[in-house]
Write an enzyme that holds these catalytic residues in place. Structure first.
Site, PDB file in Angstrom:
ATOM      1  N   ARG A 148     -15.583 -12.574  10.844  1.00 32.03           N
ATOM      2  CA  ARG A 148     -14.164 -12.481  10.504  1.00 32.03           C
ATOM      3  C   ARG A 148     -13.863 -11.313   9.582  1.00 32.03           C
ATOM      4  NH1 ARG A 148     -10.443 -11.780  12.658  1.00 32.03           N
ATOM      5  NH2 ARG A 148     -11.101 -13.505  14.000  1.00 32.03           N
TER       6      ARG A 148
ATOM      7  N   LYS B 296      11.912  11.774  -7.753  1.00 31.28           N
ATOM      8  CA  LYS B 296      12.751  10.865  -6.990  1.00 31.28           C
ATOM      9  C   LYS B 296      14.008  10.494  -7.782  1.00 31.28           C
ATOM     10  CE  LYS B 296      10.669   7.803  -4.377  1.00 31.28           C
ATOM     11  NZ  LYS B 296      10.780   8.369  -3.013  1.00 31.28           N
TER      12      LYS B 296
END
Length: 273
Positions: A93, A160
């Site tokens: 997994r 930003k």
């Protein structure tokens, strides 16, 4: 480099031990298993899957049937693992989790890159990545033919909206950076209007991010910039919109969806009989 990442993933999955495998598979049982693609896609993460198995048992023999970044078809074997079956099943997994997710990112990136084929614009990722897995996810983007934006905040200067507000405007923010940063660093500024674009150009920005602009405004921005700065289109990018954005003449298109809205590639591991 990613051993800690793999060890954390295994610790999370194993808990105190793999009960089912311990009860059903004799410790000395040996054999082989293959990882198979159940659908077409781009493979990324094979070395990480190998590291999962080798962390559990260094004697396991891992063989890649395809190259990193290679497109595979459904039903194709991508990897074979041979040796003791207990660690193979225990690592199944975790190995697939890494491989499916990175291959999903690479596959989506390849589809988006193909959409803008013929235009000079480069498709880039963003910092919108899974915490702790940024390097791996950005690696997967590269395997899909995309480019990496900043790996971290120290990877470049991007002024930003909130920086602009805190600094008192675009001009002030750029001036503050220029007065302190090494001259070798390029300065990128985020803008949302043509007026802000003009201010960023006058301030001497090297790269300008056109944030959440509609396509027509982007065309006007490209004309207004006139080659004085590199232009990056960003915000609300979808596969259906990519081509028209690339046609505006921007140099880069950044897409957070490459690493936050992908679908994992369907892969499975089967023990060979």
């Amino acid at each position: 480099m990613f051993r800690d990442t793999v060890e954390r993933a295994l610790a999370e999955d194993l808990g105190s031990g793999d009960l089912t495998t311990g009860y059903t598979v004799p410790p000395g049982a040996a054999g082989s298993a293959v990882i198979i693609a159940r659908e077409e896609g781009i493979i990324a993460g094979l070395p990480l899957a190998e590291l999962v198995f080798h962390t559990l048992d260094s004697s396991l023999q891992c063989a890649f049937a395809v190259r990193e970044g290679e497109r595979v078809r459904g039903g194709q074997i991508v990897m074979r693992v041979a040796g003791r079956l207990q660690p193979i099943l225990t690592g199944e997994r975790s190995a697939l989790n890494f491989l499916q997710r990175l291959s999903g990112i690479a596959t989506q990136t390849a589809a988006w890159v193909a959409e803008i084929d013929g235009y000079p614009a480069k498709l880039t990722d963003t910092r919108k990545t899974t915490p702790g897995l940024r390097l791996l996810e950005k690696y997967a983007v590269r395997m899909g033919g995309g480019y990496n934006h900043r790996l971290a905040l120290d990877g470049g200067i991007l002024i930003k909206e909130n920086h602009i507000r805190a600094a008192g405007g675009i001009t002030a923010a750029v001036a503050a950076v220029r007065s302190q940063a090494p001259f070798t660093l390029r300065v990128e500024v985020e803008v949302t209007t043509l007026g802000e674009l003009a201010e960023a150009l006058d301030a001497g920005a090297d790269i300008i991010m056109l944030d959440n602009m509609d396509t027509e405004t982007m065309r006007l921005a490209v004309a207004q910039a006139g080659g004085r700065a590199l232009l990056e289109a960003s915000g609300n990018m979808t596969l259906g919109r990519l081509r028209e954005v690339a046609a505006t003449g921007v140099h880069f298109i950044s897409c957070g969806a490459l690493t936050h809205s992908y679908r994992s590639l369907d892969l499975t591991l089967l023990v060979e009989q």
